[in-house]
Enzyme design. Structure first.
Site, PDB file in Angstrom:
ATOM      1  N   ASP A 171       3.428  -5.187   8.002  1.00 54.05           N
ATOM      2  CA  ASP A 171       2.123  -3.785   7.504  1.00 54.05           C
ATOM      3  C   ASP A 171       0.875  -4.732   8.414  1.00 54.05           C
ATOM      4  OD1 ASP A 171      -0.339  -3.076   6.757  1.00 54.05           O
ATOM      5  OD2 ASP A 171       0.081  -1.928   5.601  1.00 54.05           O
TER       6      ASP A 171
ATOM      7  N   GLN B 104      -4.523  -6.265   7.029  1.00 57.31           N
ATOM      8  CA  GLN B 104      -5.513  -6.138   6.755  1.00 57.31           C
ATOM      9  C   GLN B 104      -5.720  -8.093   7.210  1.00 57.31           C
ATOM     10  OE1 GLN B 104      -7.543  -5.670   4.505  1.00 57.31           O
ATOM     11  NE2 GLN B 104      -7.211  -3.088   4.145  1.00 57.31           N
TER      12      GLN B 104
ATOM     13  N   HIS C 269       0.673  -1.069  -0.083  1.00 55.17           N
ATOM     14  CA  HIS C 269       0.026   0.048   0.203  1.00 55.17           C
ATOM     15  C   HIS C 269       1.077   1.396   0.480  1.00 55.17           C
ATOM     16  CE1 HIS C 269      -2.625   3.106   1.451  1.00 55.17           C
ATOM     17  NE2 HIS C 269      -3.758   2.103   1.311  1.00 55.17           N
TER      18      HIS C 269
ATOM     19  N   CYS D 246      -4.571   2.875  -3.156  1.00 56.14           N
ATOM     20  CA  CYS D 246      -3.161   3.292  -2.913  1.00 56.14           C
ATOM     21  C   CYS D 246      -2.515   2.566  -3.434  1.00 56.14           C
ATOM     22  CB  CYS D 246      -3.282   3.829  -1.079  1.00 56.14           C
ATOM     23  SG  CYS D 246      -4.797   4.965  -1.486  1.00 56.14           S
TER      24      CYS D 246
ATOM     25  N   LYS E  68     -10.268  -0.955  10.980  1.00 56.55           N
ATOM     26  CA  LYS E  68     -10.478  -2.158   9.873  1.00 56.55           C
ATOM     27  C   LYS E  68     -10.655  -4.070  10.515  1.00 56.55           C
ATOM     28  CE  LYS E  68      -7.053  -0.397   6.706  1.00 56.55           C
ATOM     29  NZ  LYS E  68      -7.937  -0.205   5.677  1.00 56.55           N
TER      30      LYS E  68
END
Lengths: 405, 130
Positions: free
Chosen positions: A198, A201, A122, A361, A224
């Site tokens: 990261d 997700q 991202h 993104c 999220k």
């Protein structure tokens, strides 16, 4: 524990809404999840029983707020299996967490050093590193993961004695593929690079164990994972957090201040300047509890089953290209050559189906896939098979309406 | 450019009572747009900041402006038909005196206009007035 999406849905009041005269079908969960009643209740309870600034003590409400605020830190630490709650820093989201690290490690980079990311990132896990490279003269290098997220032995060469930082997503936001995170982290550790994962997700879907991953930093957002918007986490190993230069300074993060000097506070406060997002933090407790109360294995199997249903329904349609994997994902990212994804999205929206159309993104990844944008349906625990079916039906209608010239 | 007048377009869009009918009307209107050739779809003619690609070309004849526009998205082409019906045949001074966003809102496109800052419609209107 039995898992039943239809029962679970009842905990999410917003899912009862109609959108554009149709029942809302919310499939934009990779952007933000809806919030269960327990999270909404926690926010209301905070403001009706505990609202005060934290860590300033000296009165009843402040004590209550501070206790709940620090309890949330413990809760999140347990949620990601951090060794200690002091390893959890509150931020406003994944982007801020990554920026805190990218600025905080600036001191350790010099020309000829390398920052390594992958081609599935991202922009939030790309631009801060690129700008850090610009500021320091270091090189930004990109490990070319395929859209299948496969690890190739030749990737070893990207990890070398110049690699200072390795930052990688656990799951691609744009196409939902998992990265070979453990292999990559092992290679990064072998060259003694700082490692950042990261997890934006991942957290809503998979149990996360930061000690098992053994990364220096792990970052994610509340919105999220069924928590409020504007709250996020920077997890760090103590030695890694310790060496971060505080990017923001001010109140809360100091121990003693004179006009000539400032003594910074200890972790985690040293990296949390100013009044924090207290309601967001308290919402995180409720969101972690909500997830912990589910049968996580059954839940992820359900979410993957929905994505698999859509994949199987659409895979033989010659007008559709699917970029997501067939299995082990909660996302179906696709395009219809000759029809703009914004037009497809416009029709889906008119039918109450919420998905995401765009570049997600991830401009470089879109270029790698040879498209300018994709349409992404992303599933959460409260989605149903009939919603997955509705998405397919409405998409096919859209193709028929839009593809007539 | 299009054969439909502003009033005809406005009537058609105002008759739409749902997002679905508006969507279908915009798709139908999009077919009225005279498409640009690939040669005209240059970077220079591109309107910056649009979600979909939008190209805008201006011609002036004795001070009267005529615009040609195109997009790679159909819905946007439908919106462009509405925008061109407002703008074509006027002088720059006339255009600058108009509140184009308000005029466009009379086409029953409110849900498209609420996101106009991100989808680039405001940028198109601004460029028409400049």
């Amino acid at each position: 524990m039995a898992f039943d999406a239809n029962t679970l849905r009842a905990q999410f009041p917003i899912l009862q809404l109609e959108a554009n005269d149709h029942p809302l079908v919310y499939l934009d969960n990779a952007a933000t999840t809806q919030k269960p009643q327990a999270v909404l209740d926690a926010l209301m309870a905070y403001y009706t029983t505990s609202n005060a600034n934290v860590h300033r003590g000296a009165h009843y409400l402040s004590d209550r707020a501070t206790a709940q605020f620090e309890h949330a830190r413990d809760r999140v630490a347990r949620f990601i299996n951090a060794a200690d709650s002091d390893h959890v820093i509150w931020t406003k989201g994944t982007t801020e967490s990554i920026n805190l690290v990218a600025y905080g490690l600036e001191w350790c980079l010099k020309p000829d050093d390398e920052i390594l990311i992958t081609s599935l990132e991202h922009h939030a896990n790309l631009v801060p590193w690129q700008q850090l490279a610009f500021r320091t003269g270091a090189r930004l290098r990109v490990l070319p993961l395929t859209s299948k997220g496969e690890w190739e032995p030749e990737y070893e060469r990207y990890f070398n004695e110049h690699t200072r930082i390795f930052a990688c997503t656990q799951i691609s936001n744009a196409i939902g593929v998992k990265t070979p995170i453990k292999e990559m982290l092992a290679a990064a550790k072998a060259v003694k690079a700082f490692t950042l994962v990261d997890g934006a997700q991942a957290v809503a879907h998979y149990p996360v164990d930061v000690q098992d991953l053994d990364c220096d930093f792990y970052v994610f957002s509340g919105h999220k994972m069924y928590a409020p918007t504007g709250i996020g986490v920077l997890y760090g190993k103590p030695h890694a957090l310790e060496v971060l230069t505080p990017v923001q300074t001010g109140g809360e993060m100091v121990r003693h201040v004179t006009y000539n000097s400032t003594e910074f506070n200890v972790l985690p406060y040293r990296l949390e300047a100013g009044t924090p997002n207290i309601e967001g933090v308290i919402g995180m407790t409720a969101a972690c509890d909500f997830l912990a109360n589910q049968d996580r294995t059954a839940m992820i199997e359900w979410e993957q089953k929905l994505a698999r249903y859509v994949y199987d329904e659409l895979k033989f349609n010659t007008s559709i290209e699917i970029y997501s994997p067939a299995v082990d994902t909660t996302v179906v990212s696709l395009s219809v050559p000759g029809i703009h994804t914004l037009d497809l999205n416009g029709y889906l929206d008119s039918q109450g189906v919420a998905v995401r159309a765009g570049s997600h993104c991830a401009h470089p990844l879109m270029a790698q896939l040879g498209v300018s944008s994709t349409l992404r349906a992303s599933f959460a625990c409260y989605n149903t098979l009939s919603e997955a079916r509705r998405f397919c039906d409405v998409l096919l209608e859209a193709i028929e309406i839009l593809g007539d010239d | 450019m299009t054969d439909l007048t502003r009033d005809a377009i406005q009537t058609r869009l105002q008759a739409c009572t749902s997002k679905e009918t508006t969507f279908k009307e915009l798709v139908s209107l999009s077919k009225q747009l005279e498409r640009l050739t690939d040669a005209d779809k240059t970077e220079e003619n591109k309107v910056k900041g649009c979600e979909s690609a939008v190209w805008l070309i201006e011609h002036q004849d004795n001070g009267v402006c005529t615009f040609q526009a195109d997009s790679d998205a159909k819905l946007m082409r439908g919106v462009l038909v509405a925008i061109l019906s407002l703008a074509n045949g006027r002088t720059k001074t006339e255009l600058q005196a108009m509140d184009l966003a308000t005029e466009l809102s009379q086409f029953n496109l409110s849900s498209y206009l609420t996101s106009s800052r991100t989808n680039g419609i405001l940028g198109i209107l601004k460029q028409i007035q400049t």
